[in-house]
Design a protein around this motif. Sequence first.
Motif, short mmCIF file in Angstrom:
data_model
loop_
_atom_site.label_atom_id
_atom_site.label_comp_id
_atom_site.label_asym_id
_atom_site.label_seq_id
_atom_site.Cartn_x
_atom_site.Cartn_y
_atom_site.Cartn_z
N ALA A 1 -7.99 6.44 -5.73
CA ALA A 1 -7.58 5.09 -5.02
C ALA A 1 -7.80 4.21 -6.09
O ALA A 1 -8.46 3.91 -6.60
CB ALA A 1 -8.14 4.93 -3.96
N VAL B 1 -2.71 2.10 -4.55
CA VAL B 1 -1.68 3.46 -4.68
C VAL B 1 -2.93 4.66 -5.04
O VAL B 1 -4.01 4.29 -5.55
CB VAL B 1 -0.52 3.38 -6.18
CG1 VAL B 1 0.45 2.13 -5.87
CG2 VAL B 1 -1.42 3.03 -7.34
N ARG B 2 -2.17 6.09 -5.05
CA ARG B 2 -2.89 6.85 -5.51
C ARG B 2 -2.42 7.19 -6.93
O ARG B 2 -1.29 6.99 -7.24
CB ARG B 2 -2.45 7.99 -4.70
CG ARG B 2 -2.90 9.59 -5.28
CD ARG B 2 -2.47 10.85 -4.46
NE ARG B 2 -2.62 10.64 -3.06
CZ ARG B 2 -3.86 11.34 -2.44
NH1 ARG B 2 -4.51 12.06 -3.29
NH2 ARG B 2 -3.99 11.26 -1.18
N ASP B 3 -3.42 7.62 -7.69
CA ASP B 3 -3.30 8.01 -9.23
C ASP B 3 -4.37 8.79 -9.37
O ASP B 3 -5.42 8.87 -9.49
CB ASP B 3 -3.35 6.59 -9.94
CG ASP B 3 -2.87 6.91 -11.39
OD1 ASP B 3 -2.13 8.03 -11.80
OD2 ASP B 3 -3.59 6.29 -12.28
N GLN C 1 0.87 -1.16 -0.01
CA GLN C 1 0.13 -0.07 -0.13
C GLN C 1 0.78 1.29 -0.17
O GLN C 1 1.79 1.31 0.89
CB GLN C 1 -0.85 -0.06 1.31
CG GLN C 1 -1.82 1.18 1.41
CD GLN C 1 -2.61 1.18 2.57
OE1 GLN C 1 -2.97 0.03 2.93
NE2 GLN C 1 -2.81 2.41 3.14
N SER C 2 0.69 2.28 -0.89
CA SER C 2 1.30 3.34 -1.07
C SER C 2 0.83 4.17 0.29
O SER C 2 -0.26 4.26 0.72
CB SER C 2 0.74 4.23 -1.98
OG SER C 2 1.39 5.37 -2.13
N PRO C 3 2.00 4.96 0.78
CA PRO C 3 1.74 5.86 1.95
C PRO C 3 0.67 6.74 2.05
O PRO C 3 0.09 7.38 2.90
CB PRO C 3 2.94 6.29 2.43
CG PRO C 3 3.86 6.04 1.26
CD PRO C 3 3.20 5.05 0.43
N ASP C 4 0.59 7.60 0.48
CA ASP C 4 -0.30 8.45 0.20
C ASP C 4 -1.69 8.04 -0.28
O ASP C 4 -2.43 8.86 -1.04
CB ASP C 4 0.28 9.52 -0.64
CG ASP C 4 0.76 8.88 -1.80
OD1 ASP C 4 0.62 7.67 -2.22
OD2 ASP C 4 0.85 9.91 -2.92
N LEU C 5 -1.96 6.87 -0.06
CA LEU C 5 -3.40 6.36 -0.80
C LEU C 5 -4.63 7.25 -0.08
O LEU C 5 -4.59 7.46 1.11
CB LEU C 5 -3.82 4.87 -0.14
CG LEU C 5 -4.87 4.25 -0.71
CD1 LEU C 5 -4.65 3.78 -2.23
CD2 LEU C 5 -5.07 2.79 -0.03
N PRO C 6 -5.27 7.57 -0.85
CA PRO C 6 -6.50 8.63 -0.67
C PRO C 6 -7.63 7.80 -0.07
O PRO C 6 -7.86 6.85 -0.37
CB PRO C 6 -6.76 9.35 -2.03
CG PRO C 6 -6.64 8.29 -2.96
CD PRO C 6 -5.41 7.49 -2.48
N SER D 1 -11.24 9.62 -4.88
CA SER D 1 -11.04 9.90 -3.43
C SER D 1 -12.31 10.63 -3.11
O SER D 1 -12.88 11.37 -3.63
CB SER D 1 -9.68 10.80 -3.37
OG SER D 1 -9.70 12.11 -4.00
#
Length: 124
Positions: free
Chosen positions: A53, A47-49, A7-12, A123
């Motif tokens: 999410a 991830v955030r893209d 999991q990306s730490p900046d996942l919205p 998000s």
Amino acid sequence: MRFAFAQSPDLPPVRGDPDKLAQLFLNLLDNAVKHSPKGGTVTVDAVRDNGQAVVRVRDEGSGLPQGAEKRLFRRFYRGENAQRDGAGLGLAIAQAIAEAHGGSVTARNIDAGGAEFTVRLPSA
């Protein structure tokens, strides 16, 4: 069966019905387990893209039948490599839940083998 999560730490955060979203991801995970070989790994990453999410679920199975990427999401569709104990509704339900939350689900084959399902949710 083994699961690998990243999991990306900046996942919205996303806004939605927690029970329905859980059903969406359980359907995808169940599908990945059914299509992975015994002792295989199901990989999940988030991830955030572009402010969304994005969650990808990958299996190590035989992949999607040729041209099935769209048909997979039709109600009652079961590919030739589908197990016979299902009704062919899981992926249609997953897509309907994603769309009800303003998102989408897509599928593709992985070059190394297996299939990848990608969920995109806006998000909060």
